[in-house]
Scaffold this motif. Structure first.
Motif, PDB file in Angstrom:
ATOM      1  N   ALA A   1      -9.491  -1.212 -10.725  1.00 57.26           N
ATOM      2  CA  ALA A   1      -8.359  -2.107 -10.957  1.00 57.26           C
ATOM      3  C   ALA A   1      -7.070  -1.296 -11.083  1.00 57.26           C
ATOM      4  CB  ALA A   1      -8.588  -2.946 -12.208  1.00 57.26           C
ATOM      5  N   GLN A   2      -7.147  -0.180 -11.807  1.00 55.33           N
ATOM      6  CA  GLN A   2      -5.967   0.677 -11.949  1.00 55.33           C
ATOM      7  C   GLN A   2      -5.568   1.288 -10.610  1.00 55.33           C
ATOM      8  OE1 GLN A   2      -3.995   1.048 -14.751  1.00 55.33           O
ATOM      9  NE2 GLN A   2      -2.674   1.971 -13.221  1.00 55.33           N
ATOM     10  N   ARG A   3      -6.544   1.706  -9.832  1.00 53.67           N
ATOM     11  CA  ARG A   3      -6.261   2.260  -8.503  1.00 53.67           C
ATOM     12  C   ARG A   3      -5.590   1.225  -7.614  1.00 53.67           C
ATOM     13  NH1 ARG A   3     -11.944   5.305  -7.197  1.00 53.67           N
ATOM     14  NH2 ARG A   3     -11.625   7.138  -8.522  1.00 53.67           N
ATOM     15  N   SER A   4      -6.063  -0.021  -7.684  1.00 54.12           N
ATOM     16  CA  SER A   4      -5.469  -1.091  -6.877  1.00 54.12           C
ATOM     17  C   SER A   4      -4.023  -1.339  -7.293  1.00 54.12           C
ATOM     18  CB  SER A   4      -6.273  -2.388  -7.020  1.00 54.12           C
ATOM     19  OG  SER A   4      -7.543  -2.236  -6.479  1.00 54.12           O
ATOM     20  N   GLU A   5      -3.796  -1.311  -8.589  1.00 58.51           N
ATOM     21  CA  GLU A   5      -2.429  -1.507  -9.084  1.00 58.51           C
ATOM     22  C   GLU A   5      -1.520  -0.375  -8.604  1.00 58.51           C
ATOM     23  OE1 GLU A   5      -0.180  -1.829 -13.373  1.00 58.51           O
ATOM     24  OE2 GLU A   5      -2.279  -2.452 -13.233  1.00 58.51           O
ATOM     25  N   ASP A   6      -2.020   0.861  -8.690  1.00 56.95           N
ATOM     26  CA  ASP A   6      -1.240   2.012  -8.226  1.00 56.95           C
ATOM     27  C   ASP A   6      -0.991   1.922  -6.718  1.00 56.95           C
ATOM     28  OD1 ASP A   6      -1.338   2.924 -10.826  1.00 56.95           O
ATOM     29  OD2 ASP A   6      -2.896   4.437 -10.431  1.00 56.95           O
ATOM     30  N   LEU A   7      -1.999   1.459  -5.985  1.00 56.23           N
ATOM     31  CA  LEU A   7      -1.851   1.310  -4.534  1.00 56.23           C
ATOM     32  C   LEU A   7      -0.807   0.257  -4.205  1.00 56.23           C
ATOM     33  CD1 LEU A   7      -2.751   2.054  -1.679  1.00 56.23           C
ATOM     34  CD2 LEU A   7      -4.563   0.330  -1.913  1.00 56.23           C
ATOM     35  N   ALA A   8      -0.754  -0.823  -4.971  1.00 51.12           N
ATOM     36  CA  ALA A   8       0.255  -1.859  -4.752  1.00 51.12           C
ATOM     37  C   ALA A   8       1.659  -1.286  -4.933  1.00 51.12           C
ATOM     38  CB  ALA A   8       0.026  -3.035  -5.693  1.00 51.12           C
ATOM     39  N   VAL A   9       1.818  -0.437  -5.940  1.00 51.70           N
ATOM     40  CA  VAL A   9       3.117   0.214  -6.157  1.00 51.70           C
ATOM     41  C   VAL A   9       3.458   1.120  -4.972  1.00 51.70           C
ATOM     42  CG1 VAL A   9       4.343   1.893  -7.607  1.00 51.70           C
ATOM     43  CG2 VAL A   9       2.974   0.085  -8.668  1.00 51.70           C
ATOM     44  N   ASP A  10       2.471   1.881  -4.503  1.00 53.58           N
ATOM     45  CA  ASP A  10       2.707   2.756  -3.350  1.00 53.58           C
ATOM     46  C   ASP A  10       3.076   1.947  -2.105  1.00 53.58           C
ATOM     47  OD1 ASP A  10       2.143   4.928  -4.938  1.00 53.58           O
ATOM     48  OD2 ASP A  10       0.079   5.180  -4.194  1.00 53.58           O
ATOM     49  N   ILE A  11       2.419   0.821  -1.897  1.00 56.54           N
ATOM     50  CA  ILE A  11       2.717  -0.030  -0.744  1.00 56.54           C
ATOM     51  C   ILE A  11       4.138  -0.581  -0.860  1.00 56.54           C
ATOM     52  CG2 ILE A  11       2.135  -2.225   0.378  1.00 56.54           C
ATOM     53  CD1 ILE A  11      -0.810  -1.639  -0.315  1.00 56.54           C
ATOM     54  N   ALA A  12       4.507  -0.996  -2.065  1.00 53.96           N
ATOM     55  CA  ALA A  12       5.866  -1.508  -2.278  1.00 53.96           C
ATOM     56  C   ALA A  12       6.892  -0.409  -2.043  1.00 53.96           C
ATOM     57  CB  ALA A  12       6.003  -2.072  -3.687  1.00 53.96           C
ATOM     58  N   ASN A  13       6.609   0.809  -2.524  1.00 55.74           N
ATOM     59  CA  ASN A  13       7.541   1.926  -2.332  1.00 55.74           C
ATOM     60  C   ASN A  13       7.657   2.319  -0.867  1.00 55.74           C
ATOM     61  OD1 ASN A  13       8.081   2.046  -5.047  1.00 55.74           O
ATOM     62  ND2 ASN A  13       6.581   3.651  -5.454  1.00 55.74           N
ATOM     63  N   ALA A  14       6.603   2.084  -0.092  1.00 55.80           N
ATOM     64  CA  ALA A  14       6.640   2.389   1.335  1.00 55.80           C
ATOM     65  C   ALA A  14       7.339   1.281   2.123  1.00 55.80           C
ATOM     66  CB  ALA A  14       5.223   2.581   1.863  1.00 55.80           C
ATOM     67  N   GLU A  15       7.755   0.238   1.407  1.00 55.01           N
ATOM     68  CA  GLU A  15       8.477  -0.898   1.980  1.00 55.01           C
ATOM     69  C   GLU A  15       7.686  -1.589   3.086  1.00 55.01           C
ATOM     70  OE1 GLU A  15      12.434   0.364   3.019  1.00 55.01           O
ATOM     71  OE2 GLU A  15      12.887   0.916   0.950  1.00 55.01           O
ATOM     72  N   LEU A  16       6.390  -1.730   2.862  1.00 58.38           N
ATOM     73  CA  LEU A  16       5.563  -2.502   3.783  1.00 58.38           C
ATOM     74  C   LEU A  16       5.753  -3.983   3.472  1.00 58.38           C
ATOM     75  CD1 LEU A  16       2.284  -0.389   3.765  1.00 58.38           C
ATOM     76  CD2 LEU A  16       4.018  -0.484   5.557  1.00 58.38           C
ATOM     77  N   ASP A  17       5.154  -4.809   4.281  1.00 60.50           N
ATOM     78  CA  ASP A  17       5.254  -6.250   4.094  1.00 60.50           C
ATOM     79  C   ASP A  17       4.800  -6.638   2.679  1.00 60.50           C
ATOM     80  OD1 ASP A  17       4.953  -9.070   4.219  1.00 60.50           O
ATOM     81  OD2 ASP A  17       4.716  -8.952   6.383  1.00 60.50           O
ATOM     82  N   LYS A  18       5.561  -7.528   2.045  1.00 62.72           N
ATOM     83  CA  LYS A  18       5.278  -7.920   0.657  1.00 62.72           C
ATOM     84  C   LYS A  18       3.925  -8.609   0.506  1.00 62.72           C
ATOM     85  CE  LYS A  18      10.018  -8.150  -0.767  1.00 62.72           C
ATOM     86  NZ  LYS A  18      10.951  -8.684  -1.711  1.00 62.72           N
ATOM     87  N   LYS A  19       3.399  -9.190   1.590  1.00 60.67           N
ATOM     88  CA  LYS A  19       2.107  -9.861   1.466  1.00 60.67           C
ATOM     89  C   LYS A  19       1.003  -8.851   1.142  1.00 60.67           C
ATOM     90  CE  LYS A  19       0.640  -9.936   6.302  1.00 60.67           C
ATOM     91  NZ  LYS A  19       0.283 -10.758   7.439  1.00 60.67           N
ATOM     92  N   PHE A  20       1.158  -7.608   1.607  1.00 55.24           N
ATOM     93  CA  PHE A  20       0.159  -6.585   1.298  1.00 55.24           C
ATOM     94  C   PHE A  20       0.252  -6.146  -0.160  1.00 55.24           C
ATOM     95  CE2 PHE A  20       0.836  -6.003   5.917  1.00 55.24           C
ATOM     96  CZ  PHE A  20      -0.416  -6.418   6.330  1.00 55.24           C
ATOM     97  N   VAL A  21       1.467  -6.100  -0.670  1.00 58.54           N
ATOM     98  CA  VAL A  21       1.657  -5.787  -2.085  1.00 58.54           C
ATOM     99  C   VAL A  21       0.998  -6.871  -2.932  1.00 58.54           C
ATOM    100  CG1 VAL A  21       3.349  -5.478  -3.935  1.00 58.54           C
ATOM    101  CG2 VAL A  21       3.799  -4.530  -1.651  1.00 58.54           C
TER     102      VAL A  21
END
Length: 140
Positions: A56-76
């Protein structure tokens, strides 16, 4: 391969034998088997709980990384939902772990109580040469 698959190394998944054998030693063995199985289940659930929390923590961290990479918000959002779902499942696994611990303690307590109440009678019955009458014989 899933970590949730039953493993043979711990003996998980094996059902305890159920029969009408209510002799002292048979009941003692059944209670011991139940207590041991619940102890093992508690250990496995504790491992699962730690893994779920970590994922769960890894998924949360990955969501932050995806947001920082400015990918589509649906993936975040999807990644955040995975994190929340794992966190919720971890809460339920914790409850199940607590229940397994409680049942284990009750099984061990029942075994001790059964021994305290019936061990002396079993010793007397086991040590004599004469056969014991069937239940209900003296009720006539």
């Amino acid at each position: 391969m899933s970590d949730l698959a039953p493993t043979t190394t711990t003996g998980g998944g094996a059902a305890a034998r159920t029969d009408g054998d209510n002799r002292y030693k048979a009941v003692q063995q059944k209670l011991k088997t139940l207590g041991t199985a619940m102890d093992m289940a508690g250990t496995e659930l504790e491992t699962l709980l730690r893994s779920m929390r970590m994922n769960a923590q890894r998924s949360e961290d990955l969501a932050v990384d995806i947001a920082n990479a400015e990918l589509d918000k649906k993936f975040v959002e999807m990644t955040n939902q995975v994190s929340v779902a794992l966190g919720g499942a971890a809460i339920e696994v914790r409850k199940l772990h607590e229940t397994a611990q409680e049942v284990s303690g009750l099984a061990h307590d029942a075994r001790r109580t059964h021994a305290r109440l019936y061990e002396g009678l079993d010793t007397v019955r086991s040590s004599r040469k004469e056969r014991t009458p069937k239940p209900g014989f003296f009720a006539r």
